[in-house]
Design a protein around this motif. Structure first.
Motif, short mmCIF file in Angstrom:
data_model
loop_
_atom_site.label_atom_id
_atom_site.label_comp_id
_atom_site.label_asym_id
_atom_site.label_seq_id
_atom_site.Cartn_x
_atom_site.Cartn_y
_atom_site.Cartn_z
N LEU A 36 0.81 -1.23 0.00
CA LEU A 36 0.00 0.00 0.00
C LEU A 36 0.83 1.27 0.00
N VAL A 37 1.99 1.22 0.67
CA VAL A 37 2.76 2.45 0.86
C VAL A 37 4.23 2.22 0.55
N PRO A 38 4.93 3.28 0.15
CA PRO A 38 6.38 3.17 0.00
C PRO A 38 7.00 2.75 1.34
N GLY A 39 8.00 1.90 1.27
CA GLY A 39 8.66 1.44 2.48
C GLY A 39 8.03 0.20 3.09
N GLN A 40 6.99 -0.33 2.50
CA GLN A 40 6.38 -1.60 2.92
C GLN A 40 7.18 -2.70 2.22
N LEU A 41 8.01 -3.40 2.98
CA LEU A 41 8.99 -4.31 2.40
C LEU A 41 8.52 -5.76 2.29
N ALA A 42 7.73 -6.21 3.23
CA ALA A 42 7.24 -7.59 3.24
C ALA A 42 5.85 -7.60 3.86
N PHE A 43 5.00 -8.52 3.39
CA PHE A 43 3.64 -8.59 3.89
C PHE A 43 3.11 -9.98 3.63
N GLU A 44 2.81 -10.71 4.69
CA GLU A 44 2.35 -12.10 4.55
C GLU A 44 1.25 -12.36 5.56
N VAL A 45 0.12 -12.86 5.08
CA VAL A 45 -1.00 -13.23 5.94
C VAL A 45 -1.18 -14.74 5.81
N MET A 46 -1.21 -15.42 6.94
CA MET A 46 -1.36 -16.88 6.92
C MET A 46 -2.45 -17.31 7.89
N LEU A 47 -3.10 -18.41 7.55
CA LEU A 47 -4.11 -19.02 8.40
C LEU A 47 -3.53 -20.24 9.08
N ALA A 48 -4.05 -20.57 10.26
CA ALA A 48 -3.62 -21.78 10.95
C ALA A 48 -3.84 -22.97 10.01
N TYR A 73 1.09 3.01 6.60
CA TYR A 73 0.29 1.81 6.37
C TYR A 73 -0.92 1.79 7.31
N ALA A 74 -0.68 2.03 8.59
CA ALA A 74 -1.75 1.97 9.59
C ALA A 74 -2.86 2.98 9.28
N GLY A 75 -2.51 4.12 8.74
CA GLY A 75 -3.49 5.14 8.46
C GLY A 75 -4.08 5.09 7.05
N HIS A 76 -3.57 4.21 6.22
CA HIS A 76 -4.03 4.14 4.82
C HIS A 76 -5.50 3.75 4.77
N PRO A 77 -6.29 4.36 3.90
CA PRO A 77 -7.73 4.07 3.83
C PRO A 77 -8.06 2.60 3.55
N VAL A 78 -7.26 1.92 2.76
CA VAL A 78 -7.52 0.50 2.49
C VAL A 78 -7.36 -0.32 3.77
N HIS A 79 -6.32 -0.02 4.54
CA HIS A 79 -6.11 -0.70 5.82
C HIS A 79 -7.23 -0.34 6.79
N GLN A 80 -7.56 0.92 6.87
CA GLN A 80 -8.61 1.37 7.78
C GLN A 80 -9.95 0.71 7.47
N ALA A 81 -10.20 0.40 6.21
CA ALA A 81 -11.46 -0.25 5.82
C ALA A 81 -11.55 -1.68 6.33
N VAL A 82 -10.41 -2.32 6.58
CA VAL A 82 -10.38 -3.70 7.08
C VAL A 82 -10.62 -3.76 8.59
#
Length: 100
Positions: A36-48, A73-82
């Motif tokens: 979503l934002v510059p400086g976001q280097l890694a992002f992984e979501v996993m389920l049990a 990232y925390a303030g981004h509208p896409v994140h805030q919508a979740v």
């Protein structure tokens, strides 16, 4: 670099769905937050996963170049919508941010 790790235990039922359905929906919504934002280097979501030890249902592992990137990232509208959906389906949340 800032590492941001969040783990959630989900309610057995919430928002008209069972835990497994909500976990998949949560992952789908969080996956939309990757890059979503510059400086976001890694992002992984996993389920049990069945057969592997897990005390939480969903985990987010992410890395940010610095605190400013994490805050963006925390303030981004896409994140805030979740956030409201997660708040409705979670029973517990654990989070740790640390700098390396």
């Amino acid at each position: 670099m800032i590492k941001h790790i969040v783990m959630w235990k989900l309610k057995d039922e919430a928002e008209g769905a069972d835990k497994a359905t909500n976990a998949r929906e949560m992952k789908r919504r969080l996956d939309a937050c990757a890059a979503l934002v510059p400086g976001q280097l890694a992002f992984e979501v996993m389920l049990a996963q069945p057969g592997l030890e897990a005390s939480y249902d969903v985990v987010l592992y992410s890395e940010f170049a610095d605190r400013a990137a994490l805050q963006a990232y925390a303030g981004h509208p896409v994140h805030q919508a979740v956030v409201p959906f997660i708040g409705a389906v979670r029973a517990e949340r654990q989070c740790m941010d640390y700098e390396v």
